[in-house]
Motif scaffolding. Structure first.
Motif, PDB file in Angstrom:
ATOM      1  N   LYS A 158      -0.958   1.671 -15.610  1.00 33.73           N
ATOM      2  CA  LYS A 158      -1.980   1.232 -16.477  1.00 33.73           C
ATOM      3  C   LYS A 158      -3.165   0.080 -15.767  1.00 33.73           C
ATOM      4  N   GLU A 159      -2.511  -0.402 -14.761  1.00 37.29           N
ATOM      5  CA  GLU A 159      -3.475  -1.350 -14.222  1.00 37.29           C
ATOM      6  C   GLU A 159      -4.424  -0.439 -13.075  1.00 37.29           C
ATOM      7  N   LEU A 160      -3.701   0.401 -12.409  1.00 37.02           N
ATOM      8  CA  LEU A 160      -4.768   1.406 -11.786  1.00 37.02           C
ATOM      9  C   LEU A 160      -5.621   2.303 -12.612  1.00 37.02           C
ATOM     10  N   ARG A 161      -5.195   2.717 -13.785  1.00 35.32           N
ATOM     11  CA  ARG A 161      -6.008   3.615 -14.502  1.00 35.32           C
ATOM     12  C   ARG A 161      -7.257   2.524 -14.958  1.00 35.32           C
ATOM     13  N   ARG A 162      -6.775   1.337 -15.373  1.00 34.26           N
ATOM     14  CA  ARG A 162      -7.792   0.324 -15.830  1.00 34.26           C
ATOM     15  C   ARG A 162      -9.036   0.260 -14.699  1.00 34.26           C
ATOM     16  N   ALA A 163      -8.495   0.024 -13.251  1.00 36.16           N
ATOM     17  CA  ALA A 163      -9.276  -0.330 -12.527  1.00 36.16           C
ATOM     18  C   ALA A 163     -10.395   0.847 -11.965  1.00 36.16           C
ATOM     19  N   TYR A 164      -9.570   2.172 -12.265  1.00 33.39           N
ATOM     20  CA  TYR A 164     -10.422   3.272 -12.158  1.00 33.39           C
ATOM     21  C   TYR A 164     -11.560   3.546 -12.906  1.00 33.39           C
ATOM     22  N   ARG A 165     -11.103   3.290 -14.337  1.00 35.75           N
ATOM     23  CA  ARG A 165     -12.032   3.486 -15.285  1.00 35.75           C
ATOM     24  C   ARG A 165     -13.268   2.263 -15.288  1.00 35.75           C
ATOM     25  N   ASN A 171       0.709  -1.068   0.119  1.00 38.80           N
ATOM     26  CA  ASN A 171       0.018  -0.185   0.084  1.00 38.80           C
ATOM     27  C   ASN A 171       0.972   1.299  -0.053  1.00 38.80           C
ATOM     28  N   GLY A 172       1.956   1.522   0.674  1.00 36.88           N
ATOM     29  CA  GLY A 172       2.889   2.435   0.817  1.00 36.88           C
ATOM     30  C   GLY A 172       3.377   2.467  -0.480  1.00 36.88           C
ATOM     31  N   GLU A 173       3.750   1.625  -1.373  1.00 37.06           N
ATOM     32  CA  GLU A 173       4.449   1.631  -2.586  1.00 37.06           C
ATOM     33  C   GLU A 173       3.362   2.374  -3.453  1.00 37.06           C
ATOM     34  N   LEU A 174       2.182   1.722  -3.429  1.00 40.53           N
ATOM     35  CA  LEU A 174       1.187   2.313  -4.438  1.00 40.53           C
ATOM     36  C   LEU A 174       0.752   3.784  -3.894  1.00 40.53           C
ATOM     37  N   LEU A 175       0.833   4.275  -2.926  1.00 43.71           N
ATOM     38  CA  LEU A 175       0.575   5.503  -2.314  1.00 43.71           C
ATOM     39  C   LEU A 175       1.556   6.544  -2.966  1.00 43.71           C
ATOM     40  N   ASP A 176       2.816   5.954  -2.818  1.00 41.42           N
ATOM     41  CA  ASP A 176       3.957   6.831  -3.526  1.00 41.42           C
ATOM     42  C   ASP A 176       3.915   6.951  -4.798  1.00 41.42           C
ATOM     43  N   LEU A 177       3.473   5.782  -5.481  1.00 43.86           N
ATOM     44  CA  LEU A 177       3.411   5.745  -6.995  1.00 43.86           C
ATOM     45  C   LEU A 177       2.407   6.971  -7.399  1.00 43.86           C
ATOM     46  N   ILE A 178       1.246   6.760  -6.793  1.00 43.16           N
ATOM     47  CA  ILE A 178      -0.024   7.710  -6.972  1.00 43.16           C
ATOM     48  C   ILE A 178       0.501   9.234  -7.023  1.00 43.16           C
ATOM     49  N   ALA A 179       1.153   9.324  -5.568  1.00 41.75           N
ATOM     50  CA  ALA A 179       1.673  10.811  -5.591  1.00 41.75           C
ATOM     51  C   ALA A 179       2.713  11.366  -6.567  1.00 41.75           C
ATOM     52  N   VAL A 180       3.609  10.365  -6.897  1.00 40.56           N
ATOM     53  CA  VAL A 180       4.549  10.797  -7.972  1.00 40.56           C
ATOM     54  C   VAL A 180       3.923  11.006  -9.362  1.00 40.56           C
ATOM     55  N   TRP A 181       3.097  10.132  -9.471  1.00 45.37           N
ATOM     56  CA  TRP A 181       2.105   9.825 -11.096  1.00 45.37           C
ATOM     57  C   TRP A 181       1.212  11.309 -10.980  1.00 45.37           C
ATOM     58  N   GLY A 183     -29.065   2.658 -11.869  1.00 51.02           N
ATOM     59  CA  GLY A 183     -29.651   1.328 -11.025  1.00 51.02           C
ATOM     60  C   GLY A 183     -28.644   0.428 -10.700  1.00 51.02           C
ATOM     61  N   ALA A 184     -27.410   0.691 -11.206  1.00 51.31           N
ATOM     62  CA  ALA A 184     -26.129  -0.272 -10.812  1.00 51.31           C
ATOM     63  C   ALA A 184     -25.925   0.155  -9.202  1.00 51.31           C
ATOM     64  N   PRO A 185     -25.516  -1.095  -8.506  1.00 51.15           N
ATOM     65  CA  PRO A 185     -24.860  -0.872  -7.133  1.00 51.15           C
ATOM     66  C   PRO A 185     -23.590  -0.056  -7.292  1.00 51.15           C
ATOM     67  N   PRO A 186     -23.261   0.688  -6.155  1.00 55.56           N
ATOM     68  CA  PRO A 186     -22.105   1.581  -6.136  1.00 55.56           C
ATOM     69  C   PRO A 186     -20.888   0.363  -6.287  1.00 55.56           C
ATOM     70  N   LYS A 187     -19.938   0.940  -7.271  1.00 50.97           N
ATOM     71  CA  LYS A 187     -18.547   0.117  -7.160  1.00 50.97           C
ATOM     72  C   LYS A 187     -17.460   0.827  -7.177  1.00 50.97           C
ATOM     73  N   THR A 188     -16.658   0.442  -6.262  1.00 54.76           N
ATOM     74  CA  THR A 188     -15.214   1.496  -6.247  1.00 54.76           C
ATOM     75  C   THR A 188     -14.024   0.344  -6.522  1.00 54.76           C
ATOM     76  N   CYS A 189     -12.795   1.197  -6.539  1.00 56.35           N
ATOM     77  CA  CYS A 189     -11.515   0.412  -6.494  1.00 56.35           C
ATOM     78  C   CYS A 189     -10.454   0.696  -5.399  1.00 56.35           C
ATOM     79  N   ARG A 190      -9.330   0.170  -5.363  1.00 55.32           N
ATOM     80  CA  ARG A 190      -8.507   0.582  -4.310  1.00 55.32           C
ATOM     81  C   ARG A 190      -7.899   1.986  -4.823  1.00 55.32           C
TER      82      ARG A 190
END
Length: 107
Positions: free
Chosen positions: A66-73, A13-23, A83-90
């Motif tokens: 690319k994986e993060l962008r795909r999950a978000y999309r 999680n720490g690596e991902l948060l740092d990657l998101i911060a830099v990106w 009418g769809a139930p709410p969905k989220t991603c990490r």
């Protein structure tokens, strides 16, 4: 039979948060928007990750973005259906701050 390629260790999680911060930095975003061939930009992201204490190369950073962008999309597209139930991603909130205004992420 050739030896199998070693897989990279799982991102914490720490690596991902740092990657998101830099990106998410404006300078990085403008570089990514200005060029189709942006491997050099991912090299810069990789160097920033190394400065933050994470051992990730440019290709690993590129694939994870690319994986993060795909999950978000996928989550955003699912939420736009009536009418769809709410969905989220990490890290949806963090990704929305980066990709929320990006016209390529709108379904």
């Amino acid at each position: 039979m050739p030896p199998r390629a070693r897989r990279a260790p799982v991102w914490s999680n720490g690596e991902l948060l740092d990657l998101i911060a830099v990106w998410g930095e404006e300078a990085v975003q403008s570089q990514l928007r200005s060029s189709r061939r942006n491997f050099d930009t991912f090299g810069q992201i990789s160097r920033a990750m190394i400065e933050r204490g994470h051992d990730r190369d440019a290709m690993q950073c590129r694939i994870k973005v690319k994986e993060l962008r795909r999950a978000y999309r996928k989550a955003r597209e699912a939420n736009s259906r009536l009418g769809a139930p709410p969905k989220t991603c990490r890290f949806y909130k963090e990704l929305d701050a980066i990709l929320g205004g990006d016209p390529t992420t709108v379904p």
